[in-house]
Design an enzyme around this catalytic site. Sequence first.
Site, PDB file in Angstrom:
ATOM      1  N   SER A 227       1.235  -1.551   0.034  1.00  0.00           N
ATOM      2  CA  SER A 227       0.069  -0.183  -0.054  1.00  0.00           C
ATOM      3  C   SER A 227       0.634   1.590   0.193  1.00  0.00           C
ATOM      4  O   SER A 227       1.794   1.391  -0.742  1.00  0.00           O
ATOM      5  CB  SER A 227      -1.077   0.325   1.366  1.00  0.00           C
ATOM      6  OG  SER A 227      -2.196   0.703   0.891  1.00  0.00           O
ATOM      7  N   ASP A 447      -8.559  -4.206  -6.988  1.00  0.00           N
ATOM      8  CA  ASP A 447      -7.619  -3.539  -5.524  1.00  0.00           C
ATOM      9  C   ASP A 447      -8.934  -1.674  -5.690  1.00  0.00           C
ATOM     10  O   ASP A 447      -8.865  -1.215  -6.752  1.00  0.00           O
ATOM     11  CB  ASP A 447      -6.977  -3.269  -5.854  1.00  0.00           C
ATOM     12  CG  ASP A 447      -5.801  -2.701  -4.648  1.00  0.00           C
ATOM     13  OD1 ASP A 447      -7.089  -2.824  -3.501  1.00  0.00           O
ATOM     14  OD2 ASP A 447      -5.124  -2.602  -3.937  1.00  0.00           O
ATOM     15  N   HIS A 476      -6.764  -6.234  -0.736  1.00  0.00           N
ATOM     16  CA  HIS A 476      -5.560  -5.289  -0.880  1.00  0.00           C
ATOM     17  C   HIS A 476      -4.435  -5.666  -0.015  1.00  0.00           C
ATOM     18  O   HIS A 476      -4.633  -5.497   1.070  1.00  0.00           O
ATOM     19  CB  HIS A 476      -6.192  -3.551  -0.181  1.00  0.00           C
ATOM     20  CG  HIS A 476      -5.040  -2.259   0.169  1.00  0.00           C
ATOM     21  ND1 HIS A 476      -4.437  -1.601  -1.620  1.00  0.00           N
ATOM     22  CD2 HIS A 476      -5.096  -2.342   1.332  1.00  0.00           C
ATOM     23  CE1 HIS A 476      -3.772  -1.108  -0.515  1.00  0.00           C
ATOM     24  NE2 HIS A 476      -3.273  -0.547   0.537  1.00  0.00           N
TER      25      HIS A 476
END
Length: 536
Positions: A227, A447, A476
Amino acid sequence: MLHPANPAHPAHPAKKRGPLTKRAAVLLSVATATAAAVVTSPAGATPTAAAPSAAVRWTGCATPRYPTLQCASLKVPLDHDHPAGRQISLALTRVPHTAATSQGPLLVNPGGPGGSGRALAGFVASALPKDVAAQYDVIGFDPRGVGKSEPALDCGPGHFTPVRPDSVPLDPQTEQANLERVKSFAESCQTKHADVLPYIGTVSAARDIEVLRGALGAAKLSYFGYSYGTYLGAVYAKLHPDRVHRLVLDSVVDPGGVWYEDNLAQDRAFDARHKAFLAWVARYDEKYGLGTDPAGVEERWYAMRDALRGAPAGGKVGPAELEDTYMPGGYYNGYWPVLAEAFSAYAAAGDPKPLVAAYERFGAVEPSAGNSYSVYTAVQCRDSAWPKDWNQWRADMWRTHAKAPFMTWNNAWYNAPCAFWRTEPLAAPDVTNAALPPALLLQATEDAATPFEGALSMKEKLKGSALVVEEGGGNHGVALSGNKCLDEKVAAYLRSGQASDAACPAQAAPKPTAATRAIPPTAGGTALHGLLGYRG
């Protein structure tokens, strides 16, 4: 919203999801046909050691699950341009290598910004194949301002105390109440942490990593980020490409949208992912009793939201808290059965208790979240410029909300302190990099937190990088969460530095069974997403 926003660029994920999948397939097929995407790190897999600038002293901090875990702290300059000035500390963990030959340190980061990485070291070391983990010192760290690092930020305790004003400002009074909340948070942060806020940002955190590398005595280091951690890794690689041994970026931030545009793109992608959840609920009408038509199920979800405006469930769950509760379903579909049961109990059976329980599990803010949100805000507001004219925010949010109502305004208020932030923003660095050894990128096509366009953008910027796509996947954070195809490609890359563009099928969607809900918190995707957090 990597916490809330991670992001992709100004494309509309809800409209472009089909074409994006085709785009990925074309990209990968061309790469396969030409064999040009095979990447290999320079010969000599074992980095040679460098003299440490300030050695890290590790002490045992074993847990039953991670019996070899070690802990340490490291002093770094608050202001890297004045290294002899005030020092702050970073909290570290390590699972040391056990192989006779080591490939050096592998730093791991869960994202955020604001995510604590100390717990991630043990997880990654245990999730990788034993022969791979044995070759690395897997190191977790709390970035500056986070967790056990000192000083730790906490700008506004109680900022998320329920019941908050409705996130959708249907009248001027509601908008003003939300504005007062975010202004108060920004002012509190300035009052409490004015001395450190100019030094909380991605570039400063990346420079900390370089200090850590030197303190470890490593000529090079490897990095594995999820991320927001993909952006942090890319920034470090831009600053020190010659110091990178391996670079794994999972669920990739679009570096061209940092951060305002990224949040708008995320709003659209989350709405599409929420619709996917509601369609899943409709497929199991015999279980949930909410109808077989996805559009009809969506109407019932928004009817629930409207009802909570006048009568918050359990005195805790109003519309804003409902969004907080269901947003984690956009990060990980393993939560869908619990969220569907709460929805069904409230909307079909008139029982609010499961909804309150779901809020307390997924949406309620723990005391430590005050720290992570404070760092999130400080980093995002410092990294790049945000609009200062609230009229621009209002126009952009209503325009986006018209197509993506699920979380546009919730995400706006999450980031809105940046409209009133006093610390001057920096210019986001261009992470384009032709000097970097080959990197491995991993991305699910659906995502929501970091839409697929971001991975394509990062791949273009990191010359020679390979992109492994999870086709049809919507979670994710996809590596080390149970997808054997993806996990094998990560392991192969960490062994040899070799990878190529590829596609892996997504894992099957969950089933609405008790067994699904009973998955232990140490298992696969549940364990990983517990570490990555529900909003980061």
